[in-house]
Design a protein around this motif. Sequence first.
Motif, PDB file in Angstrom:
ATOM      1  N   UNK A 184     -88.580 -19.191 -29.996  1.00  0.00           N
ATOM      2  CA  UNK A 184     -87.370 -18.509 -29.543  1.00  0.00           C
ATOM      3  C   UNK A 184     -86.610 -17.836 -30.688  1.00  0.00           C
ATOM      4  N   UNK A 185     -87.107 -18.039 -31.920  1.00  0.00           N
ATOM      5  CA  UNK A 185     -86.482 -17.491 -33.126  1.00  0.00           C
ATOM      6  C   UNK A 185     -85.018 -17.951 -33.208  1.00  0.00           C
ATOM      7  N   UNK A 186     -84.841 -19.267 -33.128  1.00  0.00           N
ATOM      8  CA  UNK A 186     -83.517 -19.852 -33.264  1.00  0.00           C
ATOM      9  C   UNK A 186     -83.637 -21.151 -34.039  1.00  0.00           C
ATOM     10  N   UNK A 187     -82.517 -21.680 -34.490  1.00  0.00           N
ATOM     11  CA  UNK A 187     -82.525 -22.922 -35.261  1.00  0.00           C
ATOM     12  C   UNK A 187     -82.862 -24.099 -34.348  1.00  0.00           C
ATOM     13  N   UNK A 188     -83.708 -25.039 -34.804  1.00  0.00           N
ATOM     14  CA  UNK A 188     -84.042 -26.191 -33.973  1.00  0.00           C
ATOM     15  C   UNK A 188     -82.871 -27.134 -33.781  1.00  0.00           C
ATOM     16  N   UNK A 189     -81.947 -27.129 -34.729  1.00  0.00           N
ATOM     17  CA  UNK A 189     -80.760 -27.967 -34.614  1.00  0.00           C
ATOM     18  C   UNK A 189     -79.631 -27.298 -35.369  1.00  0.00           C
ATOM     19  N   UNK A 190     -78.511 -27.075 -34.705  1.00  0.00           N
ATOM     20  CA  UNK A 190     -77.358 -26.430 -35.333  1.00  0.00           C
ATOM     21  C   UNK A 190     -76.201 -27.405 -35.316  1.00  0.00           C
ATOM     22  N   UNK A 191     -75.733 -27.781 -36.502  1.00  0.00           N
ATOM     23  CA  UNK A 191     -74.609 -28.686 -36.573  1.00  0.00           C
ATOM     24  C   UNK A 191     -73.317 -27.892 -36.659  1.00  0.00           C
ATOM     25  N   UNK A 266     -76.855 -35.286 -42.555  1.00  0.00           N
ATOM     26  CA  UNK A 266     -78.064 -35.838 -43.171  1.00  0.00           C
ATOM     27  C   UNK A 266     -79.303 -35.418 -42.411  1.00  0.00           C
ATOM     28  N   UNK A 267     -79.218 -35.413 -41.096  1.00  0.00           N
ATOM     29  CA  UNK A 267     -80.359 -34.991 -40.279  1.00  0.00           C
ATOM     30  C   UNK A 267     -80.739 -33.546 -40.582  1.00  0.00           C
ATOM     31  N   UNK A 268     -79.735 -32.685 -40.710  1.00  0.00           N
ATOM     32  CA  UNK A 268     -80.012 -31.282 -41.007  1.00  0.00           C
ATOM     33  C   UNK A 268     -80.660 -31.131 -42.381  1.00  0.00           C
ATOM     34  N   UNK A 269     -80.178 -31.872 -43.369  1.00  0.00           N
ATOM     35  CA  UNK A 269     -80.757 -31.795 -44.719  1.00  0.00           C
ATOM     36  C   UNK A 269     -82.184 -32.344 -44.738  1.00  0.00           C
ATOM     37  N   UNK A 270     -82.442 -33.385 -43.969  1.00  0.00           N
ATOM     38  CA  UNK A 270     -83.800 -33.929 -43.891  1.00  0.00           C
ATOM     39  C   UNK A 270     -84.752 -32.919 -43.267  1.00  0.00           C
ATOM     40  N   UNK A 276     -84.142 -35.587 -52.232  1.00  0.00           N
ATOM     41  CA  UNK A 276     -84.423 -37.021 -52.178  1.00  0.00           C
ATOM     42  C   UNK A 276     -83.411 -37.724 -51.285  1.00  0.00           C
ATOM     43  N   UNK A 277     -83.740 -38.941 -50.871  1.00  0.00           N
ATOM     44  CA  UNK A 277     -82.823 -39.727 -50.052  1.00  0.00           C
ATOM     45  C   UNK A 277     -81.529 -39.999 -50.808  1.00  0.00           C
ATOM     46  N   UNK A 278     -81.647 -40.259 -52.105  1.00  0.00           N
ATOM     47  CA  UNK A 278     -80.446 -40.517 -52.898  1.00  0.00           C
ATOM     48  C   UNK A 278     -79.547 -39.285 -52.938  1.00  0.00           C
ATOM     49  N   UNK A 279     -80.148 -38.117 -53.098  1.00  0.00           N
ATOM     50  CA  UNK A 279     -79.354 -36.884 -53.145  1.00  0.00           C
ATOM     51  C   UNK A 279     -78.670 -36.623 -51.794  1.00  0.00           C
ATOM     52  N   UNK A 280     -79.419 -36.806 -50.711  1.00  0.00           N
ATOM     53  CA  UNK A 280     -78.839 -36.593 -49.387  1.00  0.00           C
ATOM     54  C   UNK A 280     -77.731 -37.604 -49.116  1.00  0.00           C
ATOM     55  N   UNK A 281     -77.954 -38.861 -49.535  1.00  0.00           N
ATOM     56  CA  UNK A 281     -76.921 -39.882 -49.351  1.00  0.00           C
ATOM     57  C   UNK A 281     -75.647 -39.505 -50.089  1.00  0.00           C
ATOM     58  N   UNK A 282     -75.785 -38.950 -51.281  1.00  0.00           N
ATOM     59  CA  UNK A 282     -74.621 -38.523 -52.053  1.00  0.00           C
ATOM     60  C   UNK A 282     -73.926 -37.335 -51.406  1.00  0.00           C
ATOM     61  N   UNK A 283     -74.713 -36.352 -50.992  1.00  0.00           N
ATOM     62  CA  UNK A 283     -74.146 -35.119 -50.433  1.00  0.00           C
ATOM     63  C   UNK A 283     -73.466 -35.341 -49.082  1.00  0.00           C
ATOM     64  N   UNK A 284     -73.851 -36.398 -48.382  1.00  0.00           N
ATOM     65  CA  UNK A 284     -73.279 -36.646 -47.057  1.00  0.00           C
ATOM     66  C   UNK A 284     -72.238 -37.762 -47.052  1.00  0.00           C
ATOM     67  N   UNK A 311     -90.351 -33.281 -38.919  1.00  0.00           N
ATOM     68  CA  UNK A 311     -89.977 -31.905 -39.214  1.00  0.00           C
ATOM     69  C   UNK A 311     -90.843 -31.300 -40.306  1.00  0.00           C
ATOM     70  N   UNK A 312     -91.262 -32.106 -41.265  1.00  0.00           N
ATOM     71  CA  UNK A 312     -92.148 -31.583 -42.300  1.00  0.00           C
ATOM     72  C   UNK A 312     -93.461 -31.127 -41.688  1.00  0.00           C
ATOM     73  N   UNK A 313     -93.954 -31.896 -40.684  1.00  0.00           N
ATOM     74  CA  UNK A 313     -95.173 -31.491 -40.009  1.00  0.00           C
ATOM     75  C   UNK A 313     -95.021 -30.174 -39.298  1.00  0.00           C
ATOM     76  N   UNK A 314     -93.849 -30.001 -38.655  1.00  0.00           N
ATOM     77  CA  UNK A 314     -93.596 -28.747 -37.958  1.00  0.00           C
ATOM     78  C   UNK A 314     -93.475 -27.590 -38.932  1.00  0.00           C
TER      79      UNK A 314
END
Length: 320
Positions: A184-191, A266-270, A276-284, A311-314
């Motif tokens: 559909x050429x759209x974002x899979x998840x928009x926060x 965090x879900x969007x960043x993942x 890394x998990x540590x970076x995402x934990x800090x940023x969120x 999501x990496x698989x996709x």
Amino acid sequence: MHTVAVLAYDGMSPFHLSVPSLVFGRVGVHGPALYQVDVCAEKPGSLHTPAGFDIDVRHGLDRLIRADTVVIPAWECDLPVSDDLRTALHQAHAAGARIVGLCLGSWAVAASGLADGREVTTHWAAAAQLARAFPAVRVRADTLWSDLGDVVTSAGVAAALDCCLHLVRTDLGSRVATELARDLVTAPHRSGSQAQYIPIAVPDAADDDPIERAMVWARTHLGESIDLDGWARIALMSRRTFTRRFRDRTGNSPQQWLLHQRTDRARLLLESTDDTMDRIATDTGFGTAVSLRHHFHRILGTSPAAHRALFQGARLGSSA
């Protein structure tokens, strides 16, 4: 096969009707269809639209009553919900159907009584009117959609698309939803929230909503430590008043709402980065990967690593 009944009515915009039909009808575009989509009306037959053409609807409310998901993609604020439609919605709901109101479709959901004592989301421009018309319902204009499990409502047309993709993600998993979003050429998840679309750049009028202002501020400071006293000062309130007003406004405590916002980020960043998990934990604002994993699993029922793997698989599949 999961059946989806989409309700149409005379005078309805076909654009609104196309959103759930496109999303649920298109799943499985590279293979067998995974949803059966039926457009229904109280009185089957030819329905007028403002687009210059009519729509031929073959199914009545009997098909809606038997559906697994019932979608009301639009409504008119001055259009009454008939006794027949209200009864059909209650029968479908009692049989286990998920009732979905997209954009002003939330008006029909509220009028049905199925959301009494609960919350609905609608287009920000209609939120105040909806709240006045149905005082037994808590109306939210700060989210793109609200999912109560059996009752789901969304904001305007773009958010309706987000909501339908969210339902696909819930039913069939992140991989399917991501592949569909790519088609559909759209974002899979928009926060985010509707606040960014409300045409009040710098609120200074008497009707300024301090809770909305505080929520917008918090979303731009998720990586920081947000204490309740400091947050309350953003809204120019005492801690006690802020907590009470916030719960009245959202149905959640400030701390619960903030955890969900951090988990959403965090879900969007993942999904979109290799941080890394540590970076995402800090940023969120979770601070540590251990805290991130704990809250992520508690709220979403899966681990950050498992969510990223889907999501990496996709993403790998889309670049192949």
